[in-house]
Scaffold this motif. Structure first.
Motif, PDB file in Angstrom:
ATOM      1  N   TYR A  47       0.831  -1.205   0.000  1.00 22.29           N
ATOM      2  CA  TYR A  47       0.000   0.000   0.000  1.00 22.29           C
ATOM      3  C   TYR A  47       0.863   1.252   0.000  1.00 22.29           C
ATOM      4  N   ASP A  62       1.930   3.888  -5.758  1.00 21.04           N
ATOM      5  CA  ASP A  62       1.746   5.266  -6.207  1.00 21.04           C
ATOM      6  C   ASP A  62       1.636   5.272  -7.733  1.00 21.04           C
ATOM      7  N   PRO A  63       0.463   5.554  -8.278  1.00 27.73           N
ATOM      8  CA  PRO A  63       0.299   5.505  -9.743  1.00 27.73           C
ATOM      9  C   PRO A  63       1.130   6.536 -10.492  1.00 27.73           C
ATOM     10  N   GLU A  99      -5.035  -4.902  -7.299  1.00 30.47           N
ATOM     11  CA  GLU A  99      -4.765  -3.539  -7.758  1.00 30.47           C
ATOM     12  C   GLU A  99      -4.988  -2.571  -6.602  1.00 30.47           C
ATOM     13  N   ILE A 100      -4.119  -1.585  -6.483  1.00 31.29           N
ATOM     14  CA  ILE A 100      -4.241  -0.545  -5.460  1.00 31.29           C
ATOM     15  C   ILE A 100      -4.009   0.803  -6.146  1.00 31.29           C
ATOM     16  N   ASN A 101      -5.003   1.651  -6.128  1.00 30.09           N
ATOM     17  CA  ASN A 101      -4.880   2.985  -6.725  1.00 30.09           C
ATOM     18  C   ASN A 101      -4.454   2.929  -8.196  1.00 30.09           C
TER      19      ASN A 101
END
Length: 488
Positions: free
Chosen positions: A99, A103-104, A131-133
């Motif tokens: 997490y 950072d996209p 998928e995260i952000n």
């Protein structure tokens, strides 16, 4: 550790590895830690973060080696101890780390790799979010007891990424690659290769109205979509079983071998033309343009000498083909990678030319081949090279000196001949050194007794002490014998 991993819920992934990467006479890696392969793939990709979960000594060794080989970015590490491993806190730490990294603006994907201990303990990377952000999360297990070579570990990550990308493409439109795309049908190349080779292959495909697509493993995420979009896949390295499964799921035909040498290039172009429905007239015209240049390069720089070859990169068979076509007497090829249906064309050609081909070759078998055939040149892994040099046989390290050169087309023929002929010419130097150092730190030509104790720097001539040697041998034998009533 294998049984512990199965008991901890890793049976499915280990069964898949056993099917994808069948073991041979040895069931453990004889080269570097397999995870080095998947680590290198991730570190070479743009906008990709890499996290390792394993024993501190393993992570230190892997990161040291990766930076030694040119990595220019940090490797994430989630440490653990007995308590966090047993209680499940380690998984929570991994999730928190992912997490933090997702950072996209910086990353397209985060790759999390379990090494031996977390895999054996059942750390469930499958429970991490997909998928995260907007950042993709790829979790893989790469234990030394499940993945036989670091070359196959590259396939573990490449296959996992292709699966993710294929499922994304099936759901709807995806990002186009950053590089401009050709309007010609493309052939995806499977397997790491020297950067000049894809350029040379593209020149060979151009007369057929085709073009080279991406090389898998790719250098950025969006290239995965273009790789899956290719009309066919050339398995230059034929052991990428997991990646091939994803290409086949996408409906892409896969074929083996590579355009090396005159005969190898002709056969490869025939295969391409058949798969891509290229008419015979166009194929013949392309061959007339390409093959004479390769034949000329081979004739200008012939190789004369007996050679044994072994390695763990997966390209050993195509290198052997090029050596044979260059005039060398190749007697043995050993590959640490397994035999697959896509390696059959090269295996059959080599065996028809009198070459012994050995898949899942062990170090002991490779050294035995050097002893049996007494080559003029031994090409192999570091310990094989060391053994050959001790026997005053010129030798070359396969990974750095052979596979790191162009192999395909006319450029490949000339490049390989240059380094091989240079090594063959060193035989006289080896003989002079062997004569000069005869009897020092090894077995003397006139005395079969072990002279290893003479190694090093001495102020006086070292003398043998057979009495002490005999006494010490008896002590070792006594210590090795288990006491009655005591079990292990």
């Amino acid at each position: 550790m294998l049984e512990a991993a199965k008991a901890a819920g890793k049976s499915e992934v280990l069964e898949q590895y056993a099917a994808d990467y069948p073991t041979g006479p040895h069931d453990k890696p004889q080269s570097m830690c397999p995870a080095f392969g998947s680590l290198r793939v991730g570190l070479r990709m743009k906008r990709t973060a890499t996290v390792l979960c394993g024993s501190a000594c393993c992570v230190y060794g892997l990161t040291f080696t990766s930076h030694f080989y040119g990595a220019r970015r940090s490797v994430g590490y989630v440490p653990f101890n007995s308590e966090t491993l047993v209680t499940g806190k380690l998984f929570e730490d991994l999730r928190d780390a992912v997490y933090d990294l997702a950072d996209p603006e910086r990353y397209d994907a985060v790759v999390v790799t379990n090494l031996c201990v977390p895999t054996a303990s059942g750390v469930p990377l499958r429970l991490l979010p997909d998928e995260i952000n907007g950042v993709r999360i790829i979790g893989i297990d790469v234990p030394g007891f499940g993945v036989p070579t670091h070359a196959e570990a590259k396939d573990v990550l490449a296959g996992a990424m292709l699966k993710y990308a294929r499922e994304e493409a099936e759901q709807g439109p995806v990002q186009a690659p950053a590089q401009p795309q050709t309007d010609k049908p493309t052939i995806t190349l499977l397997g790491e290769m020297f950067p000049v080779d894809p350029v040379g292959v593209n020149q060979m495909l151009d007369p057929l109205g085709l073009a080279v697509g991406p090389v898998v493993p790719t250098r950025e995420w969006r290239e995965l979509y273009a790789a899956l979009d290719g009309q066919a896949v050339a398995a230059i390295h034929p052991f990428y079983t997991s990646a091939i499964r994803e290409f086949q799921a996408a409906g892409r035909p896969v074929f083996g071998s590579a355009p090396v040498g005159h005969d190898g290039t002709a056969a490869w172009l025939d295969h391409v033309a058949k798969i891509m429905n290229v008419d015979a007239k166009t194929l013949d015209a392309a061959k007339a343009q390409i093959l004479p240049r390769i034949a000329e390069a081979l004739s200008k720089t012939p190789i004369k000498g007996r050679i044994t070859l072994s390695g763990y990169e997966g390209s050993e068979l195509i290198v052997a083909r090029l050596l044979v076509e260059s005039g060398a007497e190749v007697r043995y090829v050993g590959s640490a990678c397994p035999q697959t249906k896509w390696s059959d064309p090269d295996r059959e050609w080599l065996e028809a030319h009198g070459v012994r081909v050995n898949f899942r070759a062990s170090l002991e078998e490779d050294i035995a081949a050097v002893e049996e055939f007494r080559p003029d040149l031994a090409i192999g892994t570091t310990p094989v090279v060391q053994h050959a040099k001790e026997k005053a046989i010129p030798s070359l390290y396969f990974t750095n000196l052979i596979s790191a050169r162009p192999l395909m087309g006319a450029a490949g023929a000339g490049s390989l001949a240059q380094v091989v002929n240079g090594a063959l010419a060193n035989k006289a130097r080896f003989d002079r050194m062997s004569e000069f150092f005869d009897g020092v730190g090894g077995v003397s030509a006139g005395d079969a007794a072990d002279k290893g104790f003479t190694a090093g720097v001495w102020e006086t001539t070292p003398k043998d002490n057979p009495g002490f040697r005999k006494k010490y041998a008896k002590k070792l034998k006594r210590l090795a014998e288990p006491e009655e009533g005591i079990g292990c």
